[in-house]
Enzyme design. Structure first.
Site, PDB file in Angstrom:
ATOM      1  N   LYS A  50       0.813  -1.223   0.000  1.00  0.00           N
ATOM      2  CA  LYS A  50       0.000   0.000   0.000  1.00  0.00           C
ATOM      3  C   LYS A  50       0.846   1.271   0.000  1.00  0.00           C
ATOM      4  O   LYS A  50       0.377   2.332  -0.384  1.00  0.00           O
ATOM      5  CB  LYS A  50      -0.906   0.032   1.232  1.00  0.00           C
ATOM      6  CG  LYS A  50      -1.863  -1.129   1.352  1.00  0.00           C
ATOM      7  CD  LYS A  50      -3.203  -0.800   0.776  1.00  0.00           C
ATOM      8  CE  LYS A  50      -4.224  -1.893   1.017  1.00  0.00           C
ATOM      9  NZ  LYS A  50      -5.466  -1.667   0.325  1.00  0.00           N
ATOM     10  N   SER A  75      -8.994   0.434   7.813  1.00  0.00           N
ATOM     11  CA  SER A  75      -8.854  -0.257   9.100  1.00  0.00           C
ATOM     12  C   SER A  75      -7.420  -0.685   9.337  1.00  0.00           C
ATOM     13  O   SER A  75      -7.097  -1.255  10.357  1.00  0.00           O
ATOM     14  CB  SER A  75      -9.760  -1.487   9.126  1.00  0.00           C
ATOM     15  OG  SER A  75      -9.384  -2.334   8.073  1.00  0.00           O
TER      16      SER A  75
END
Length: 311
Positions: A50, A75
């Site tokens: 990411k 999250s």
């Protein structure tokens, strides 16, 4: 969209990411009956691929936009990626996290100076809270998986893999929000002549599998999967890429995910999170399909709560 854009993205984010190693195991090759290589994004900064998409998304903003900060809802891994990328570029990061997000991931965000705003654990609550901050602060919203800049940043993991292993017949990735597999599919299209892209998905959250079958974005009723990073849905930016360039998605059962995760921990001595084991589980399940092929697997991340392992 062309190859040049992806090359520019790759060069832009290089100072902010690790070029992660590509590892193999002769024991795993024997087990599968294929030549398998793993692109280890569990060794990426903040522990997951990411970082690539987050860095590119923030680097794509104007100075004026950067001064107003960025906001995302996540999250876990994208929350940490945005916080770290923003910290390195001296940008304020507002991170909307569900109140039940793992403490280990909240701690990660705090380490990188992200400001956490907690909300209820529903997609609606996430979005409305992020929108509020966007309006109040003028911050730019970054989507974890359904944004072009994020998808293009994600493509760089497979670009590096194909540079190192140009002969690959197939690359597999996990499928959650669709940002990694869409980026991987673009990389395969522009940087390989023959490489297929296949997704791995939990049976308990198989929205992408059903979306490819129906041709429309499907959602999940069940989220009972250990692969907590794969509980999100596809979006309107990544689904057209997936529909066009991804060959298929293989679904796996929960026990197959745990088994695949355990094999990688035990045989390769590296830490991966459950979501990350899903494409390897797909290969183990369908050995005949991959027999004698050159197979690349993107190990998406290693942010796992080691006090709470499934084995």
């Amino acid at each position: 969209m062309d190859k040049q854009i992806l090359l520019e993205v790759h060069n832009r984010i290089k100072p902010f990411i690790h070029k992660t190693p590509v590892l193999s195991s002769s024991l795993i090759n024997a087990m599968v009956g294929a030549d398998v290589v793993f692109k280890c994004e569990n060794f990426q900064k903040m522990g997951a691929f990411k970082m690539r998409g987050a860095a590119n998304a923030i680097l794509s903003l104007s100075n004026e936009e950067r001064n107003r900060g960025v906001v995302t809802h996540s999250s876990g891994n994208f929350a940490q990626a945005v916080s770290l990328a923003a910290q390195k570029l001296d940008v304020k990061a507002y991170i909307v996290m569900p109140e039940n997000a793992p403490q280990v991931k909240k701690n990660g965000v705090k380490t990188y100076n992200g400001e956490i705003i907690e909300c209820e654990s529903t997609p609606q609550a996430r979005e409305s809270t992020a929108n509020k901050i966007k309006e109040q602060k003028g911050a730019s919203f970054l989507h974890p998986s359904n944004q072009d800049e994020v998808i293009y940043g994600n493509s760089t993991a497979a670009i590096e893999l194909l540079e190192e292993c140009p002969e690959l017949d197939v690359i597999l990735t996990p499928v959650g929000g669709g940002g990694l597999i869409a980026g991987t599919a673009l990389a395969a299209k522009y940087f390989s002549t023959k490489c297929q892209v296949i997704g791995g998905e939990p049976m308990e959250a198989d929205d992408a599998y059903r979306s490819l079958v129906s041709g429309e974005i499907e959602t999940n009723d069940s989220f009972h999967t250990i692969a907590d990073g794969l509980r999100t849905h596809l979006g309107d930016r990544n689904f057209p890429i997936i529909k066009k360039h991804v060959d298929k998605i293989i679904r796996v059962e929960e026990h197959e995910i745990v088994e695949a995760m355990q094999i990688i921990w035990e045989r390769m001595k590296i830490i991966i999170e459950p979501s990350c084991a899903v494409p390897f589980a797909a290969v183990l399940k369908n050995k005949e399909e991959f027999k004698n092929k050159k197979v690349g697997i993107i190990l998406s991340g290693g942010n796992v709560d080691v006090k709470n392992l499934p084995f």
